[in-house]
Design a protein around this motif. Structure first.
Motif, PDB file in Angstrom:
ATOM      1  N   HIS A   1      69.182  49.279  69.689  1.00  0.00           N
ATOM      2  CA  HIS A   1      70.592  49.108  69.314  1.00  0.00           C
ATOM      3  C   HIS A   1      70.928  49.769  67.980  1.00  0.00           C
ATOM      4  O   HIS A   1      71.760  49.256  67.229  1.00  0.00           O
ATOM      5  CB  HIS A   1      70.976  47.619  69.232  1.00  0.00           C
ATOM      6  CG  HIS A   1      71.101  46.949  70.577  1.00  0.00           C
ATOM      7  ND1 HIS A   1      71.801  45.787  70.775  1.00  0.00           N
ATOM      8  CD2 HIS A   1      70.615  47.284  71.779  1.00  0.00           C
ATOM      9  CE1 HIS A   1      71.730  45.422  72.039  1.00  0.00           C
ATOM     10  NE2 HIS A   1      71.009  46.329  72.667  1.00  0.00           N
ATOM     11  N   LEU A   2      70.291  50.901  67.691  1.00  0.00           N
ATOM     12  CA  LEU A   2      70.659  51.632  66.472  1.00  0.00           C
ATOM     13  C   LEU A   2      71.897  52.462  66.771  1.00  0.00           C
ATOM     14  O   LEU A   2      72.144  52.833  67.924  1.00  0.00           O
ATOM     15  CB  LEU A   2      69.514  52.562  66.043  1.00  0.00           C
ATOM     16  CG  LEU A   2      68.196  51.876  65.678  1.00  0.00           C
ATOM     17  CD1 LEU A   2      67.132  52.927  65.360  1.00  0.00           C
ATOM     18  CD2 LEU A   2      68.369  50.921  64.512  1.00  0.00           C
ATOM     19  N   LEU A   3      72.679  52.756  65.740  1.00  0.00           N
ATOM     20  CA  LEU A   3      73.864  53.596  65.941  1.00  0.00           C
ATOM     21  C   LEU A   3      73.433  55.055  65.907  1.00  0.00           C
ATOM     22  O   LEU A   3      72.863  55.512  64.916  1.00  0.00           O
ATOM     23  CB  LEU A   3      74.906  53.322  64.852  1.00  0.00           C
ATOM     24  CG  LEU A   3      75.498  51.913  64.860  1.00  0.00           C
ATOM     25  CD1 LEU A   3      76.530  51.767  63.749  1.00  0.00           C
ATOM     26  CD2 LEU A   3      76.133  51.590  66.213  1.00  0.00           C
ATOM     27  N   PRO A   4      73.693  55.802  66.995  1.00  0.00           N
ATOM     28  CA  PRO A   4      73.145  57.166  67.109  1.00  0.00           C
ATOM     29  C   PRO A   4      73.676  58.140  66.058  1.00  0.00           C
ATOM     30  O   PRO A   4      72.986  59.070  65.664  1.00  0.00           O
ATOM     31  CB  PRO A   4      73.565  57.603  68.521  1.00  0.00           C
ATOM     32  CG  PRO A   4      74.660  56.686  68.930  1.00  0.00           C
ATOM     33  CD  PRO A   4      74.447  55.388  68.179  1.00  0.00           C
ATOM     34  N   GLN A   5      74.915  57.904  65.593  1.00  0.00           N
ATOM     35  CA  GLN A   5      75.517  58.852  64.650  1.00  0.00           C
ATOM     36  C   GLN A   5      75.093  58.612  63.208  1.00  0.00           C
ATOM     37  O   GLN A   5      75.373  59.423  62.333  1.00  0.00           O
ATOM     38  CB  GLN A   5      77.050  58.824  64.783  1.00  0.00           C
ATOM     39  CG  GLN A   5      77.734  57.563  64.261  1.00  0.00           C
ATOM     40  CD  GLN A   5      77.756  56.392  65.253  1.00  0.00           C
ATOM     41  OE1 GLN A   5      76.901  56.302  66.138  1.00  0.00           O
ATOM     42  NE2 GLN A   5      78.721  55.505  65.116  1.00  0.00           N
ATOM     43  N   CYS A   6      74.423  57.477  62.959  1.00  0.00           N
ATOM     44  CA  CYS A   6      74.027  57.131  61.591  1.00  0.00           C
ATOM     45  C   CYS A   6      72.562  57.488  61.347  1.00  0.00           C
ATOM     46  O   CYS A   6      71.750  57.479  62.268  1.00  0.00           O
ATOM     47  CB  CYS A   6      74.204  55.634  61.345  1.00  0.00           C
ATOM     48  SG  CYS A   6      75.920  55.123  61.349  1.00  0.00           S
ATOM     49  N   THR A   7      72.245  57.753  60.083  1.00  0.00           N
ATOM     50  CA  THR A   7      70.855  58.039  59.726  1.00  0.00           C
ATOM     51  C   THR A   7      70.050  56.737  59.745  1.00  0.00           C
ATOM     52  O   THR A   7      70.611  55.643  59.827  1.00  0.00           O
ATOM     53  CB  THR A   7      70.748  58.625  58.303  1.00  0.00           C
ATOM     54  OG1 THR A   7      71.173  57.621  57.372  1.00  0.00           O
ATOM     55  CG2 THR A   7      71.586  59.874  58.132  1.00  0.00           C
ATOM     56  N   VAL A   8      68.755  56.908  59.630  1.00  0.00           N
ATOM     57  CA  VAL A   8      67.846  55.753  59.562  1.00  0.00           C
ATOM     58  C   VAL A   8      68.263  54.827  58.416  1.00  0.00           C
ATOM     59  O   VAL A   8      68.412  53.618  58.599  1.00  0.00           O
ATOM     60  CB  VAL A   8      66.389  56.258  59.379  1.00  0.00           C
ATOM     61  CG1 VAL A   8      65.480  55.157  58.867  1.00  0.00           C
ATOM     62  CG2 VAL A   8      65.874  56.833  60.697  1.00  0.00           C
TER      63      VAL A   8
END
Ligand code: ADP
Ligand code: MG
Length: 224
Positions: free
Chosen positions: A95-102
């Motif tokens: 569920h990480l946001l794909p457009q955001c960096t780590v």
């Protein structure tokens, strides 16, 4: 009073097809520093139980107290603030946001409080360093391996220094070796940060490495 106490917790789902009693009286007491693995057949209600403890679902009956409070007696806004403050959740799919960096992904829980400070960023970097991802902080999720994504998700769950860390089959989508390292990491980190850890897993091997292991069977938690 224990940090987490569930008494006679039930959850019934009602639909046109009838009602499904999924949790039929779950009792559980845990404190910070405790680590519990929960196994059980598919559909036995493991996610339902974890979602209720994480305040993402609600019980039909029974009581739950968490960190000395009764979250289901709170207003929705207070409950959301309580969840953000005290609970970290790791899902099966990161569920990480794909457009955001780590780094940005790890800081997402800080947005609810008005954004991240320099101290938050330092803590995020320390956590990412702890899980071996210092060289990946500007990567996007798509540029990471499955195990690396789950390690980012663990850091995101820990950014607010939660008392309670809940993980729902966090190694379910990983190969065996990677799953083992993510499982080890969860156990180590929860010990270091003195969290109350509950990890749902289908791996009896991982469950066996937890100090406590219970099974969800017929709607109740029994010794694993
Ligand atoms: P597990 O995680 O152990 O595989 P779940 O907690 O996801 O099981 O689901 C337990 C059962 O409850 C399943 O049969 C599922 O279909 C049902 N269930 C879960 N959530 C809902 C819902 N929101 N409405 C109706 N039934 C649900
Ligand atoms: Mg599940």
């Amino acid at each position: 009073m224990p940090d987490l106490a569930l008494h006679s917790l039930t959850r019934t789902f009602t639909s046109v097809a009838g009602s499904l009693e999924i949790l039929r009286g779950v009792d559980l007491e845990m404190n910070r520093g405790d680590a519990l693995a929960v196994t059980g057949p598919s559909g036995s209600g493991k996610s339902t139980l974890l979602y209720i403890i994480g305040l993402l679902d609600h019980p039909t009956a029974g009581s739950i107290s968490l960190m000395g409070q009764t979250p289901f007696a709170m207003s929705a806004a207070d409950q959301a603030a309580f969840r953000n403050r005290h609970i970290g959740f790791v899902f099966q799919d990161h569920h990480l946001l794909p457009q955001c960096t780590v780094l940005e992904n790890v800081l997402i829980p800080k947005l609810a409080g008005g954004g991240s400070t320099a101290a938050d960023e330092t803590r995020a970097k320390t956590l990412l360093d702890r899980v071996g991802l210092t060289g990946r902080i500007t990567h996007k999720p798509a540029q990471l391996s499955g195990g690396e994504r789950q390690r980012v998700a663990v850091c995101r769950a820990l950014i607010n220094q939660p008392a309670v860390l809940l993980a729902d089959e966090p190694t379910g989508n990983l190969d065996r070796t990677t799953a083992e390292s993510v499982g080890t990491l969860l156990l180590e980190i929860s010990r270091e940060q003195n969290t109350l850890l509950i990890c749902v897993t289908h791996s009896t091997e991982l469950a066996g490495r937890f100090p406590t292991h219970k099974q969800l069977l017929d709607g109740r938690l029994v010794e694993g």
